[in-house]
Design an enzyme around this catalytic site. Structure first.
Site, PDB file in Angstrom:
ATOM      1  N   LEU A  45      12.590  78.242   4.496  1.00  0.00           N
ATOM      2  CA  LEU A  45      11.615  77.890   5.524  1.00  0.00           C
ATOM      3  C   LEU A  45      12.353  77.179   6.655  1.00  0.00           C
ATOM      4  O   LEU A  45      13.472  76.707   6.482  1.00  0.00           O
ATOM      5  CB  LEU A  45      10.540  76.963   4.946  1.00  0.00           C
ATOM      6  CG  LEU A  45       9.713  77.524   3.786  1.00  0.00           C
ATOM      7  CD1 LEU A  45       8.851  76.417   3.180  1.00  0.00           C
ATOM      8  CD2 LEU A  45       8.840  78.672   4.264  1.00  0.00           C
ATOM      9  N   ALA A  46      11.700  77.068   7.793  1.00  0.00           N
ATOM     10  CA  ALA A  46      12.355  76.380   8.903  1.00  0.00           C
ATOM     11  C   ALA A  46      12.780  74.976   8.493  1.00  0.00           C
ATOM     12  O   ALA A  46      13.857  74.510   8.848  1.00  0.00           O
ATOM     13  CB  ALA A  46      11.424  76.320  10.114  1.00  0.00           C
ATOM     14  N   GLU A  47      11.937  74.271   7.725  1.00  0.00           N
ATOM     15  CA  GLU A  47      12.274  72.915   7.292  1.00  0.00           C
ATOM     16  C   GLU A  47      11.769  72.646   5.882  1.00  0.00           C
ATOM     17  O   GLU A  47      10.685  73.086   5.501  1.00  0.00           O
ATOM     18  CB  GLU A  47      11.655  71.851   8.219  1.00  0.00           C
ATOM     19  CG  GLU A  47      12.026  71.976   9.675  1.00  0.00           C
ATOM     20  CD  GLU A  47      13.459  71.596   9.981  1.00  0.00           C
ATOM     21  OE1 GLU A  47      14.123  70.986   9.109  1.00  0.00           O
ATOM     22  OE2 GLU A  47      13.901  71.902  11.102  1.00  0.00           O
ATOM     23  N   THR A  48      12.579  71.919   5.141  1.00  0.00           N
ATOM     24  CA  THR A  48      12.164  71.286   3.894  1.00  0.00           C
ATOM     25  C   THR A  48      12.316  69.788   4.088  1.00  0.00           C
ATOM     26  O   THR A  48      13.385  69.318   4.489  1.00  0.00           O
ATOM     27  CB  THR A  48      13.005  71.769   2.713  1.00  0.00           C
ATOM     28  OG1 THR A  48      12.789  73.182   2.521  1.00  0.00           O
ATOM     29  CG2 THR A  48      12.629  71.033   1.432  1.00  0.00           C
ATOM     30  N   CYS A  72      12.300  66.490  13.362  1.00  0.00           N
ATOM     31  CA  CYS A  72      11.392  67.606  13.071  1.00  0.00           C
ATOM     32  C   CYS A  72       9.964  67.099  13.082  1.00  0.00           C
ATOM     33  O   CYS A  72       9.640  66.126  12.396  1.00  0.00           O
ATOM     34  CB  CYS A  72      11.716  68.242  11.726  1.00  0.00           C
ATOM     35  SG  CYS A  72      10.564  69.583  11.309  1.00  0.00           S
TER      36      CYS A  72
END
Length: 261
Positions: A45-48, A72
């Site tokens: 995913l774009a961010e964790t 983020c």
């Protein structure tokens, strides 16, 4: 074997399968950096986001599939949503991060994110690759992690075809394309191929710069924004001195149990 709960949340939306998905793990303490990076790469995913209790609130870190990042927005929103809705921990929430203290409060079915303002800066020695945009560039500026270009219309922004090889020439900076909106005050798209994010669906952090930019250009401090990706997401933005207030909703898609050796 260690078992950990992990949540996946769609941020900046009230509907599943839209907005920006982020994974969130609430930990007793940090895992090793290599392990956190491997989890983020596995999620793809774009961010964790990784959250742990801090001295005066919460500590928060974010990882793309490729590396840890400084700032983020959507995964901050997702983290607050998990604390509120999944773990029953009352806010407001204070997160200590690489860009300072980020605060999130809840009300009226949405969350308000209180971020530092990062006003637009001149490009300086950053050179835009020739042919970066097929339409005229109205303005170009930067902050500490992105180059921003304004183009002539929302229609042009919707038709913008990213040339990732040209965008990679900007690294370590990423690219934000923005325009005045038709139904919203402004619209944007975000590209970070060097971070493993060809196009991010909805990016809260870039609005810490887009908000002061468009507030100055449009002559008002409260603005509506839309990130015009395939999934799309809506953000309410307000410039409040040296802070930017961003309002958005979130919804949980999944709770999973992961297993670590």
């Amino acid at each position: 074997m260690t078992r950990l709960d992990m949540y996946q949340v769609d941020a900046f939306t009230t509907e599943l399968f839209s907005g920006n998905p982020a994974a969130v793990l609430v930990l007793d303490d940090w895992l090793g950096e290599a392990t956190m990076q491997s989890i983020a790469a596995e999620n793809n995913l774009a961010e964790t986001a990784f959250v742990r209790r801090g001295r005066d609130g919460w500590d928060l870190r974010w990882f793309t599939p490729v590396h840890e990042v400084d700032f983020c927005g959507h995964a901050t929103l997702a983290s607050a949503h998990v604390l509120a809705r999944e773990l029953g921990i009352k806010g407001p929430y204070s997160f200590e991060t690489r860009v300072g203290t980020l605060r999130v409060s809840e009300g009226d079915g949405a969350y308000q994110l209180d971020f530092p303002s990062f006003p637009p800066e001149p490009l300086g020695d950053v050179e835009l690759p020739e042919g970066l945009s097929a339409t005229p560039i109205v303005a170009a500026f930067r902050n500490f992690e992105n180059v921003f270009i304004e183009i002539e219309s929302e229609a042009a922004l919707a038709e913008f075809v990213p040339d990732h090889q040209k965008i990679l020439r900007l690294q370590p900076l990423s690219l934000v394309v923005t325009a005045r909106g038709d139904e919203h005050d402004f619209v944007s798209r975000y590209f970070a191929p060097h971070a493993g994010i060809p196009e991010d669906p909805v990016t809260g952090s870039i609005h810490a710069t887009l908000t002061p930019y468009w507030a100055g250009k449009l002559g008002k401090n409260r603005l509506s924004a839309f990130q015009r990706s395939r999934r799309g997401g809506r953000l309410g933005c307000e410039l409040a001195g040296d802070r930017v207030l961003i309002t958005g909703a979130a919804i949980t898609f999944m709770k999973a149990e992961i297993y670590l050796p």
